[in-house]
Design a protein around this motif. Structure first.
Motif, PDB file in Angstrom:
ATOM      1  N   CYS A  34      -5.110   7.501   5.127  1.00  0.00           N
ATOM      2  CA  CYS A  34      -3.732   7.262   4.686  1.00  0.00           C
ATOM      3  C   CYS A  34      -3.699   7.128   3.164  1.00  0.00           C
ATOM      4  O   CYS A  34      -4.542   6.438   2.571  1.00  0.00           O
ATOM      5  CB  CYS A  34      -3.216   5.991   5.340  1.00  0.00           C
ATOM      6  SG  CYS A  34      -1.524   5.580   4.897  1.00  0.00           S
ATOM      7  N   HIS A  36      -1.597   5.602   1.485  1.00  0.00           N
ATOM      8  CA  HIS A  36      -1.038   4.320   1.032  1.00  0.00           C
ATOM      9  C   HIS A  36      -2.157   3.377   0.595  1.00  0.00           C
ATOM     10  O   HIS A  36      -2.347   3.170  -0.595  1.00  0.00           O
ATOM     11  CB  HIS A  36      -0.174   3.690   2.145  1.00  0.00           C
ATOM     12  CG  HIS A  36       0.384   2.359   1.773  1.00  0.00           C
ATOM     13  ND1 HIS A  36       0.272   1.270   2.600  1.00  0.00           N
ATOM     14  CD2 HIS A  36       1.029   1.945   0.667  1.00  0.00           C
ATOM     15  CE1 HIS A  36       0.848   0.221   2.004  1.00  0.00           C
ATOM     16  NE2 HIS A  36       1.320   0.615   0.835  1.00  0.00           N
ATOM     17  N   GLN A  37      -2.925   2.849   1.566  1.00  0.00           N
ATOM     18  CA  GLN A  37      -4.018   1.955   1.168  1.00  0.00           C
ATOM     19  C   GLN A  37      -5.324   2.283   1.848  1.00  0.00           C
ATOM     20  O   GLN A  37      -6.210   1.437   1.935  1.00  0.00           O
ATOM     21  CB  GLN A  37      -3.629   0.497   1.420  1.00  0.00           C
ATOM     22  CG  GLN A  37      -2.620   0.006   0.384  1.00  0.00           C
ATOM     23  CD  GLN A  37      -2.253  -1.460   0.569  1.00  0.00           C
ATOM     24  OE1 GLN A  37      -2.775  -2.153   1.435  1.00  0.00           O
ATOM     25  NE2 GLN A  37      -1.321  -1.927  -0.250  1.00  0.00           N
ATOM     26  N   CYS A  39      -6.249   3.211   5.097  1.00  0.00           N
ATOM     27  CA  CYS A  39      -6.601   3.102   6.513  1.00  0.00           C
ATOM     28  C   CYS A  39      -6.781   4.510   7.075  1.00  0.00           C
ATOM     29  O   CYS A  39      -6.178   5.462   6.580  1.00  0.00           O
ATOM     30  CB  CYS A  39      -5.476   2.429   7.298  1.00  0.00           C
ATOM     31  SG  CYS A  39      -5.264   0.687   6.959  1.00  0.00           S
ATOM     32  N   CYS A  51       0.236   5.944  10.652  1.00  0.00           N
ATOM     33  CA  CYS A  51      -0.732   4.952  10.215  1.00  0.00           C
ATOM     34  C   CYS A  51      -0.238   3.579  10.664  1.00  0.00           C
ATOM     35  O   CYS A  51       0.884   3.182  10.337  1.00  0.00           O
ATOM     36  CB  CYS A  51      -0.875   4.982   8.692  1.00  0.00           C
ATOM     37  SG  CYS A  51      -2.025   3.727   8.098  1.00  0.00           S
ATOM     38  N   CYS A  53      -1.405   0.668   9.879  1.00  0.00           N
ATOM     39  CA  CYS A  53      -1.548  -0.450   8.937  1.00  0.00           C
ATOM     40  C   CYS A  53      -0.203  -0.920   8.407  1.00  0.00           C
ATOM     41  O   CYS A  53       0.099  -2.109   8.442  1.00  0.00           O
ATOM     42  CB  CYS A  53      -2.475  -0.057   7.798  1.00  0.00           C
ATOM     43  SG  CYS A  53      -4.198  -0.015   8.307  1.00  0.00           S
ATOM     44  N   HIS A  54       0.609   0.024   7.898  1.00  0.00           N
ATOM     45  CA  HIS A  54       1.925  -0.363   7.386  1.00  0.00           C
ATOM     46  C   HIS A  54       2.996   0.640   7.791  1.00  0.00           C
ATOM     47  O   HIS A  54       3.999   0.809   7.108  1.00  0.00           O
ATOM     48  CB  HIS A  54       1.895  -0.522   5.856  1.00  0.00           C
ATOM     49  CG  HIS A  54       0.682  -1.258   5.348  1.00  0.00           C
ATOM     50  ND1 HIS A  54      -0.449  -0.602   4.921  1.00  0.00           N
ATOM     51  CD2 HIS A  54       0.429  -2.576   5.247  1.00  0.00           C
ATOM     52  CE1 HIS A  54      -1.362  -1.506   4.555  1.00  0.00           C
ATOM     53  NE2 HIS A  54      -0.860  -2.704   4.750  1.00  0.00           N
ATOM     54  N   SER A  56       3.228   4.002   7.819  1.00  0.00           N
ATOM     55  CA  SER A  56       3.548   5.271   7.172  1.00  0.00           C
ATOM     56  C   SER A  56       3.425   6.380   8.207  1.00  0.00           C
ATOM     57  O   SER A  56       2.658   6.266   9.168  1.00  0.00           O
ATOM     58  CB  SER A  56       2.579   5.572   6.028  1.00  0.00           C
ATOM     59  OG  SER A  56       2.860   4.746   4.921  1.00  0.00           O
TER      60      SER A  56
END
Ligand code: FES
Length: 89
Positions: A34, A36-37, A39, A51, A53-54, A56
């Protein structure tokens, strides 16, 4: 290589790659990390690579961002299609 469902895809966590089949017989591959961060994406549903994690989500067709905090698309990866099998690179 695992079967890649039409209109969906598979996540190869070890290779950190997503292989999709947006149209019958048309395969694409993207980074599974991902943007974003970092994952590894968690699942594929309704034309989206998600994703957990958050939350997306990215298009199975071109890796573009469909929603969530990520702003950059998943980078596309080169694949070779030979008959029924899809190979990275
Ligand atoms: S790391 Fe994927 S949404 Fe945050």
């Amino acid at each position: 290589m695992a079967d890649v469902p039409e209109g969906g895809g598979v996540i190869l966590s070890e290779e950190r790659v997503v292989v999709t089949q947006p149209e019958p017989g048309e395969y694409r591959a993207f980074s599974a990390v991902c943007t974003h961060q970092g994952c590894v994406v968690s699942d594929i549903s309704n034309g989206a690579i998600n994703c957990a994690c958050h939350q997306s989500s990215f298009s199975i067709t071109d890796g573009s961002v469909l929603g969530g905090p990520a702003t950059a698309p998943l980078p596309e990866q080169a694949i070779t299609v030979e008959g029924d099998s899809v190979r990275l690179g």
